[in-house]
Scaffold this motif. Structure first.
Motif, mmCIF file in Angstrom:
data_model
loop_
_atom_site.group_PDB
_atom_site.id
_atom_site.type_symbol
_atom_site.label_atom_id
_atom_site.label_comp_id
_atom_site.label_asym_id
_atom_site.label_seq_id
_atom_site.Cartn_x
_atom_site.Cartn_y
_atom_site.Cartn_z
ATOM 1 N N HIS A 1 -7.301 2.645 1.607
ATOM 2 C CA HIS A 1 -7.435 1.318 2.212
ATOM 3 C C HIS A 1 -7.746 1.481 3.699
ATOM 4 C CE1 HIS A 1 -5.911 -2.458 4.071
ATOM 5 N NE2 HIS A 1 -6.593 -2.961 3.068
ATOM 6 N N PHE B 1 0.809 -1.209 0.000
ATOM 7 C CA PHE B 1 0.000 0.000 0.000
ATOM 8 C C PHE B 1 0.845 1.263 0.000
ATOM 9 C CE2 PHE B 1 -2.648 -3.146 2.271
ATOM 10 C CZ PHE B 1 -3.681 -3.216 1.359
ATOM 11 N N ASN C 1 -7.878 -1.126 6.956
ATOM 12 C CA ASN C 1 -7.607 -2.527 7.300
ATOM 13 C C ASN C 1 -8.628 -3.066 8.308
ATOM 14 O OD1 ASN C 1 -6.768 -1.598 9.844
ATOM 15 N ND2 ASN C 1 -4.598 -1.880 9.425
#
Length: 119
Positions: free
Chosen positions: A31, A11, A33
């Protein structure tokens, strides 16, 4: 051996102003998580320096981040922390923003390279 330490780094992370982060999110770097941790921080005039430093520390310690992008004018707010950062991964890149052009004289990585080559 180097491959083993980088194989999970998939990432980008970004610390930037709203326009920069929005553009990168639209490009698909966003993103979140499983622990609900994001790979970005939007910095505005109200963002405290310690929040920026905490995000920088978090992103540079994460094992899934390959590159950390930071607007140069934001890096200036935490310059001692940025200048101390010496790790290869995540790679640290200072980038311009719409309202703040890039100044190579302030870039900690460029300064380090120039010092290495005796310039």
């Amino acid at each position: 051996m180097a491959l083993a330490s980088t194989k999970d780094r998939e990432f980008l992370a970004v610390i930037g102003d709203e326009d920069t982060v929005t553009g990168l999110l639209l490009a698909g770097i966003g993103h979140i998580n499983q622990q609900q941790k994001r790979n970005f921080l939007i910095v505005d005039g109200k963002t405290q320096v310690n929040v920026i430093e905490d995000a920088f520390q978090t992103f540079t310690e994460r094992k899934d981040i390959a590159i950390l992008l930071i607007n140069q004018h934001i890096a200036e707010k935490i310059r001692p922390t940025v200048d101390k950062y010496q790790q290869a991964f995540p790679a640290l890149l200072e980038i311009p923003s719409k309202d703040h052009p890039y100044d190579p004289a302030k870039d900690s990585i460029l300064k380090r390279v120039q010092k290495l080559f005796g310039e």
